[in-house]
Design a protein around this motif. Sequence first.
Motif, PDB file in Angstrom:
ATOM      1  N   ASN A 172       5.371  -1.196  -8.151  1.00  0.00           N
ATOM      2  CA  ASN A 172       4.895  -2.450  -7.464  1.00  0.00           C
ATOM      3  C   ASN A 172       3.817  -2.276  -6.238  1.00  0.00           C
ATOM      4  O   ASN A 172       3.785  -3.272  -5.502  1.00  0.00           O
ATOM      5  CB  ASN A 172       6.250  -3.353  -6.883  1.00  0.00           C
ATOM      6  CG  ASN A 172       7.158  -3.442  -7.887  1.00  0.00           C
ATOM      7  OD1 ASN A 172       6.967  -4.073  -8.929  1.00  0.00           O
ATOM      8  ND2 ASN A 172       8.387  -3.360  -7.600  1.00  0.00           N
ATOM      9  N   ALA A 173       3.202  -1.198  -6.292  1.00  0.00           N
ATOM     10  CA  ALA A 173       2.031  -0.934  -5.304  1.00  0.00           C
ATOM     11  C   ALA A 173       0.967  -1.562  -5.864  1.00  0.00           C
ATOM     12  O   ALA A 173       0.684  -1.412  -7.135  1.00  0.00           O
ATOM     13  CB  ALA A 173       1.968   0.660  -5.109  1.00  0.00           C
ATOM     14  N   ASP A 174       0.392  -2.097  -5.002  1.00  0.00           N
ATOM     15  CA  ASP A 174      -1.022  -2.841  -5.266  1.00  0.00           C
ATOM     16  C   ASP A 174      -2.233  -1.772  -5.222  1.00  0.00           C
ATOM     17  O   ASP A 174      -3.009  -1.783  -5.886  1.00  0.00           O
ATOM     18  CB  ASP A 174      -1.303  -3.996  -4.450  1.00  0.00           C
ATOM     19  CG  ASP A 174      -0.169  -5.260  -4.548  1.00  0.00           C
ATOM     20  OD1 ASP A 174      -0.128  -5.688  -5.711  1.00  0.00           O
ATOM     21  OD2 ASP A 174       0.818  -5.294  -3.673  1.00  0.00           O
TER      22      ASP A 174
ATOM     23  N   ALA B 159      -0.298  -4.244  10.910  1.00  0.00           N
ATOM     24  CA  ALA B 159      -0.630  -5.184  12.029  1.00  0.00           C
ATOM     25  C   ALA B 159      -0.986  -6.468  11.343  1.00  0.00           C
ATOM     26  O   ALA B 159      -0.881  -7.469  11.630  1.00  0.00           O
ATOM     27  CB  ALA B 159      -1.977  -4.727  13.111  1.00  0.00           C
ATOM     28  N   ASP B 160      -1.741  -6.452  10.159  1.00  0.00           N
ATOM     29  CA  ASP B 160      -1.861  -7.312   9.378  1.00  0.00           C
ATOM     30  C   ASP B 160      -1.128  -8.055   8.280  1.00  0.00           C
ATOM     31  O   ASP B 160      -1.373  -8.864   7.230  1.00  0.00           O
ATOM     32  CB  ASP B 160      -3.247  -7.030   8.537  1.00  0.00           C
ATOM     33  CG  ASP B 160      -3.992  -8.605   8.235  1.00  0.00           C
ATOM     34  OD1 ASP B 160      -4.091  -9.247   9.214  1.00  0.00           O
ATOM     35  OD2 ASP B 160      -4.791  -8.285   7.168  1.00  0.00           O
ATOM     36  N   GLY B 161       0.061  -7.482   8.405  1.00  0.00           N
ATOM     37  CA  GLY B 161       1.296  -7.985   7.474  1.00  0.00           C
ATOM     38  C   GLY B 161       1.414  -7.268   6.227  1.00  0.00           C
ATOM     39  O   GLY B 161       2.353  -7.563   5.399  1.00  0.00           O
ATOM     40  N   HIS B 162       0.869  -6.111   5.826  1.00  0.00           N
ATOM     41  CA  HIS B 162       0.864  -5.572   4.771  1.00  0.00           C
ATOM     42  C   HIS B 162       2.161  -4.661   4.823  1.00  0.00           C
ATOM     43  O   HIS B 162       2.229  -4.076   5.831  1.00  0.00           O
ATOM     44  CB  HIS B 162      -0.265  -4.681   4.199  1.00  0.00           C
ATOM     45  CG  HIS B 162      -1.495  -5.665   3.986  1.00  0.00           C
ATOM     46  ND1 HIS B 162      -1.565  -6.557   3.117  1.00  0.00           N
ATOM     47  CD2 HIS B 162      -2.491  -5.731   4.918  1.00  0.00           C
ATOM     48  CE1 HIS B 162      -2.686  -7.073   3.024  1.00  0.00           C
ATOM     49  NE2 HIS B 162      -3.319  -6.691   4.343  1.00  0.00           N
ATOM     50  N   GLN B 163       2.761  -4.135   3.573  1.00  0.00           N
ATOM     51  CA  GLN B 163       3.770  -3.062   3.480  1.00  0.00           C
ATOM     52  C   GLN B 163       3.308  -2.040   3.183  1.00  0.00           C
ATOM     53  O   GLN B 163       2.240  -1.715   2.128  1.00  0.00           O
ATOM     54  CB  GLN B 163       4.758  -3.714   2.430  1.00  0.00           C
ATOM     55  CG  GLN B 163       5.745  -2.700   1.994  1.00  0.00           C
ATOM     56  CD  GLN B 163       6.709  -2.930   1.039  1.00  0.00           C
ATOM     57  OE1 GLN B 163       6.508  -4.166   0.316  1.00  0.00           O
ATOM     58  NE2 GLN B 163       7.534  -1.957   0.229  1.00  0.00           N
ATOM     59  N   VAL B 164       3.237  -0.840   3.743  1.00  0.00           N
ATOM     60  CA  VAL B 164       2.928   0.486   3.829  1.00  0.00           C
ATOM     61  C   VAL B 164       4.200   1.340   3.600  1.00  0.00           C
ATOM     62  O   VAL B 164       5.008   1.605   4.506  1.00  0.00           O
ATOM     63  CB  VAL B 164       2.175   0.844   5.131  1.00  0.00           C
ATOM     64  CG1 VAL B 164       1.642   2.345   4.981  1.00  0.00           C
ATOM     65  CG2 VAL B 164       1.122  -0.235   5.368  1.00  0.00           C
ATOM     66  N   THR B 165       3.882   2.089   2.414  1.00  0.00           N
ATOM     67  CA  THR B 165       4.848   3.176   2.146  1.00  0.00           C
ATOM     68  C   THR B 165       4.149   4.663   2.254  1.00  0.00           C
ATOM     69  O   THR B 165       3.271   4.905   1.897  1.00  0.00           O
ATOM     70  CB  THR B 165       5.401   3.194   0.506  1.00  0.00           C
ATOM     71  OG1 THR B 165       6.256   2.030   0.431  1.00  0.00           O
ATOM     72  CG2 THR B 165       6.105   4.454   0.346  1.00  0.00           C
ATOM     73  N   ARG B 166       4.473   5.437   3.218  1.00  0.00           N
ATOM     74  CA  ARG B 166       3.800   6.686   3.609  1.00  0.00           C
ATOM     75  C   ARG B 166       4.482   8.065   2.790  1.00  0.00           C
ATOM     76  O   ARG B 166       5.714   8.203   2.736  1.00  0.00           O
ATOM     77  CB  ARG B 166       4.197   7.016   4.912  1.00  0.00           C
ATOM     78  CG  ARG B 166       3.320   5.957   5.958  1.00  0.00           C
ATOM     79  CD  ARG B 166       3.807   6.188   7.513  1.00  0.00           C
ATOM     80  NE  ARG B 166       3.539   5.128   8.291  1.00  0.00           N
ATOM     81  CZ  ARG B 166       3.550   4.045   8.588  1.00  0.00           C
ATOM     82  NH1 ARG B 166       4.642   3.677   8.057  1.00  0.00           N
ATOM     83  NH2 ARG B 166       2.913   3.215   9.557  1.00  0.00           N
TER      84      ARG B 166
ATOM     85  N   TYR C 126       0.686  -1.195   0.001  1.00  0.00           N
ATOM     86  CA  TYR C 126      -0.073   0.189   0.025  1.00  0.00           C
ATOM     87  C   TYR C 126       0.881   1.146   0.093  1.00  0.00           C
ATOM     88  O   TYR C 126       1.857   1.443   0.894  1.00  0.00           O
ATOM     89  CB  TYR C 126      -0.724   0.058   1.279  1.00  0.00           C
ATOM     90  CG  TYR C 126      -2.139  -0.757   1.123  1.00  0.00           C
ATOM     91  CD1 TYR C 126      -3.446  -0.229   1.046  1.00  0.00           C
ATOM     92  CD2 TYR C 126      -2.003  -2.249   1.432  1.00  0.00           C
ATOM     93  CE1 TYR C 126      -4.519  -1.082   0.973  1.00  0.00           C
ATOM     94  CE2 TYR C 126      -3.023  -3.124   1.434  1.00  0.00           C
ATOM     95  CZ  TYR C 126      -4.536  -2.476   1.551  1.00  0.00           C
ATOM     96  OH  TYR C 126      -5.426  -3.146   1.333  1.00  0.00           O
ATOM     97  N   VAL C 127       0.520   2.299  -0.768  1.00  0.00           N
ATOM     98  CA  VAL C 127       1.031   3.677  -0.616  1.00  0.00           C
ATOM     99  C   VAL C 127      -0.081   4.473  -0.166  1.00  0.00           C
ATOM    100  O   VAL C 127      -1.245   4.439  -0.674  1.00  0.00           O
ATOM    101  CB  VAL C 127       1.542   4.087  -1.984  1.00  0.00           C
ATOM    102  CG1 VAL C 127       2.089   5.449  -2.145  1.00  0.00           C
ATOM    103  CG2 VAL C 127       2.415   3.261  -2.531  1.00  0.00           C
ATOM    104  N   LEU C 128       0.417   5.219   0.732  1.00  0.00           N
ATOM    105  CA  LEU C 128      -0.553   6.006   1.751  1.00  0.00           C
ATOM    106  C   LEU C 128      -0.198   7.454   1.872  1.00  0.00           C
ATOM    107  O   LEU C 128       0.688   7.901   2.261  1.00  0.00           O
ATOM    108  CB  LEU C 128      -0.623   5.646   3.219  1.00  0.00           C
ATOM    109  CG  LEU C 128      -1.809   6.046   4.131  1.00  0.00           C
ATOM    110  CD1 LEU C 128      -3.146   6.042   3.683  1.00  0.00           C
ATOM    111  CD2 LEU C 128      -1.683   5.381   5.478  1.00  0.00           C
ATOM    112  N   ALA C 129      -1.187   8.149   1.482  1.00  0.00           N
ATOM    113  CA  ALA C 129      -1.137   9.812   1.542  1.00  0.00           C
ATOM    114  C   ALA C 129      -2.121  10.169   2.547  1.00  0.00           C
ATOM    115  O   ALA C 129      -3.174   9.860   2.561  1.00  0.00           O
ATOM    116  CB  ALA C 129      -1.409  10.436  -0.008  1.00  0.00           C
ATOM    117  N   GLY C 130      -1.656  11.119   3.459  1.00  0.00           N
ATOM    118  CA  GLY C 130      -2.460  11.738   4.394  1.00  0.00           C
ATOM    119  C   GLY C 130      -2.396  10.631   5.627  1.00  0.00           C
ATOM    120  O   GLY C 130      -3.059  10.432   6.448  1.00  0.00           O
TER     121      GLY C 130
END
Length: 295
Positions: A57-59, A22-29, A3-7
Amino acid sequence: MKYVLAGSSGFLGKALARDLVADGHQVTRLVRREPSQPSEVRWDPARGQLDPAALENADVIVNVAGANIGRPWTPAYRKVIRESRVSTNATLAAAAAQLEQRPVLITQSGIGGYGKDCGDRILTEESELGEGFLSDVVRVWEGATDPARDAGCRVVALRTGVVLDRAAPAFQLLSLPFRLGFGGRLGSGKQYFPVVSLTDWLRAVRHCAETNHVAGPVNVALPNPVTNQDFTKALGAALHRPTLVPVPSFALKTLLGEFAWELLGSKRALPNALLSSSFTFTHPTAATALTAALT
């Protein structure tokens, strides 16, 4: 998933990042300052600057950025509200459109887009947007994602009601009078008041990310619409406080200006897109959502 997260610095962004990690996903802020850790990438949406390589490679890309609407809408602040939403969506959509692997783009939007006061009319994702400042903002806010959609990305716009959680700024503002013993309905109390628990909002984001046929606007609100009067009773009961001091419409309009319509206007929104895609609400009523918010 990546995931790529804005905000990510706001209430919803922080909650979503915690839930995903917490659920094991990769998060790019995406951040507007100098990155302080490997999971952060700098961008400048005001200038439309974001290296598409940051999205490789972001889903899923999720945008929950936007200036707070809960303050007086002066001409200058109207511009801030609009630009903070349009520039972020436009920058993300332009970058996503350049990627070989098309990610899902999920953007926060506003249930206020249906208009100031829609009475008892049922509002689904098929309903037309209304008139007024927020309706105009929602049009251009969601429209800014067109480059990503045109490039083949699946785009989802979450038209969200008030998110209920003890740490949510909007909920803290709503519940403060009740905690002080001065709680009551707003205006007539007959207006429908769209709300949703934080748990179900988080689950709705994940559901939209993972359900391939969900696209376009998605109402995120209780499947059992509640009036402000009934919400007031449920909130008073949850807090064990009286609900005997109604707030007159004129007082809200004097204090809040046009923003008062977000509290006084009726929006009987149904989450048809979620329900028709087999989403089930953990907290389908105001009472259960409020209990979860206060637990």
